[in-house]
Motif scaffolding. Structure first.
Motif: not given
Length: 591
Positions: A71-86
């Motif tokens: 579920g890890a995502l790279t957002k349009p602004d190039k930032t990464e989600s980096r949520f703990m459950p990932e």
């Protein structure tokens, strides 16, 4: 799972400094502090030896084509989600869902939080049916086990005594109970049996689900029916996500210290429904950040106790007092902290009689620069850490160990230790050159003298190939008598490892109990052959959010006969089978 800089809390010589910037949800800088890197020198290694067994990765030929999506995502602004459950899943369970005698494989999957309300057939849990010769067919859709959600782990047992094994699925989103209908399908009965979880509310009154991880079925109050213990991790939500970084710019995975804990839950089964007795049973501990759970009778009173691996918090040992009541006594028992009085990043956990005596040993997987913990029983109910003395500390010092199981891989009658390793932070080598993101699994061989030797280098390609290991389970997948392994990989494939052992004798024992405890959870099996006495408990759970098969495998090495099998059933009655035939499977029915 601990944070990128988990090792910073270790008291040691400071050699470097890294700035950790933490932003709260309002995105204001709340904390800026110097994190000190430890240069703790690991213990000297115990010399390894050539492995007497080798493993082969047969995933491709097995027909399993699974790939975990974290579920890890790279957002349009190039930032990464980096949520703990990932970075947590997936877990798995090995069990026979269709009653044909072959072990099937259930593995969980995840999704990103941006599509949490959409059905995504590509990122679902999967159920693979075994034809008995290490060939599997994906039956997820027709069995209704293609579950969507941010899946974590699984446990399997016949909770209702109808002769069919059911599945408890854990997730960020709580637990779901899937009842085996006996026609090849499963039905979600979570609400119907009283397991619907109310979750928790944040300080703004928003409702969030529980983050359930590992689970075990067992009879907690001696009424014959299987009850359910579910481990929970931290109180986390996307909106309450804490920004943490190693450089003040790029986001990294946060450590669990930044979130409040969440108590484990205990449900007693009454008339087919589960009743939450957490607060009155003695297992209520809001500090819990639990990832692994295992069962054993640690004080020889005939009742299964619960050991819990907590991340950055003291471990738990819930001693069963009978009637569904427990006392937490890990500190007194000696397993709450490490030998220096510190907490570790406890993840997977297992227990075994490694020396074929009356004394159990508990192993817990930890973070890199925190070797695997081994606690050896000094007296019933009391332990002493023996990670260094057992030879386990040195080969596991740099590893980040999630799944781990005790298993007799070479069938010599002595249980070895198998580890699934892999870091949580893809950029870890930018901070620690010696620690890698992808790490090879390990197999540590029992030398019968109280120590383990590192067999990994000569145990086959799977133990030399770095992966991002998570779940690990053991079982005889091909029916040849030895134990094979399944290892899951975060954001990667599932790995089926075939055991190529040859020449050693063995006996596999499965129990058929009386309803409602058809699986005979809580029974003890002893195999006596000459001067060798091996002991096993029939139990669910263990490892990291995973479950191995319920059948017990007794290696015999060169011994060609077993003198007797002694079964102590959950109700305390003993049954003796004399001179069973070896090199096959023995099924014993409760009188």
């Amino acid at each position: 799972m601990s944070g990128l800089l988990r090792w910073a809390g270790v008291t040691a010589v400071v050699t470097t400094a890294v700035v950790l910037v933490v932003l709260w949800p309002e995105r204001e800088v709340a904390v800026a502090q110097v994190i000190q890197q430890s240069t703790y020198i690991p213990p000297s290694a115990v010399a390894g030896s050539r492995a007497p067994v080798a493993f082969t990765d047969v995933t491709v030929t097995s027909g399993i084509q699974f790939r975990h999506y974290n579920g890890a995502l790279t957002k349009p602004d190039k930032t990464e989600s980096r949520f703990m459950p990932e970075t947590m899943g997936p877990g798995l369970a090995l069990f026979d869902y269709d009653g044909d005698g072959d072990l099937d494989v259930f593995v969980t999957n995840s999704r990103d939080f941006g599509t949490a309300q959409r059905d995504d057939a590509g990122h679902t849990s999967r159920l693979y049916r075994n034809d008995g010769s290490l060939r599997f067919t994906d039956v997820s859709h027709e069995s209704h086990m293609d579950l969507t959600g941010f899946g974590m782990g699984a446990a399997a047992a016949d909770y209702d005594g109808d002769g069919r094994r059911d599945v408890l699925y854990t997730s960020w989103g709580g637990a779901r109970l899937m009842k085996n209908m006996g026609d090849g399908t499963f039905k979600d009965v979570t609400k119907a049996v009283g397991l619907a979880d109310s979750g928790w509310r944040d300080d703004k009154g928003r409702q969030w689900p529980s983050w359930s991880t590992s689970a075990v079925f067992f009879d907690a109050n001696e009424d014959g029916a299987l009850d359910l213990f579910i481990a929970n991790y931290v109180r986390w939500s996307p909106e309450a996500d804490v920004f943490s970084s190693i450089d003040g710019q790029r986001k990294s995975y946060a450590k669990p210290d930044l979130y409040p804990g969440s108590t484990c839950t205990l449900y007693l089964q009454r008339n087919g429904r589960f009743v939450n007795v957490t607060e009155t049973s003695g297992v209520f501990k809001e500090s819990a950040k639990a990832l692994g759970v295992t069962l054993w009778d640690f004080n020889d009173d005939g009742r299964l106790d619960i050991a819990v691996a907590n991340d950055t918090q003291p471990n738990f040992l819930f001693e069963n007092q009978g009637g569904g009541h427990f006392i937490e006594r890990a500190l007194e028992a000696g397993i709450a902290y490490d030998e220096n009085g510190g907490t570790r990043a406890g993840m997977g956990i297992d227990v075994a009689n490694t020396q074929n005596d009356e004394k159990a040993a508990i192993a817990i997987g930890n973070f890199s620069r925190e070797p695997v913990s081994v606690f050896r029983m000094a007296a019933p109910g009391f332990f002493r850490e023996a990670s260094q003395q057992s030879g386990v500390a040195a080969p596991t010092y740099l590893s980040l160990t999630f799944g781990l199981v005790f298993a007799d891989v070479d069938l010599d009658g002595w249980q070895d230790l198998v580890l699934a390793n892999g870091h949580i932070e893809p950029r870890i080598q930018e901070v620690e050159a010696e620690v890698s993101y992808r790490q090879a699994p390990q197999v540590l061989g029992n030398n019968r003298e109280g120590t383990f030797l590192d067999w990994s280098a000569t145990a086959g390609e799977p133990f030399k190939t770095p992966i991002v290991g998570r779940g690990l389970a053991a079982g005889d997948l091909d029916g040849d008598g030895d134990l094979d392994f399944v290892i899951t990989e975060n954001n990667g494939p599932l790995h089926v490892l075939r055991n190529e052992s040859k020449g050693a004798h063995y006996l596999r024992v499965s129990l058929k109990g009386r309803s409602p405890n058809i699986d005979a959870i809580g029974a003890r099996i002893e195999a006596r052959a000459g001067s060798l006495t091996q002991r096993r408990w029939v139990r669910t759970g263990s490892s990291y959010m995973s479950q191995s098969e319920l059948t017990s495998t007794f290696g015999l090495g060169a011994l060609e006969a077993v003198d007797e099998i002694i079964v102590t059933w959950p109700n305390g009655k003993r049954q003796v089978i004399e001179k069973p035939r070896v090199d096959g499977q023995l099924t014993i029915e409760e009188p």
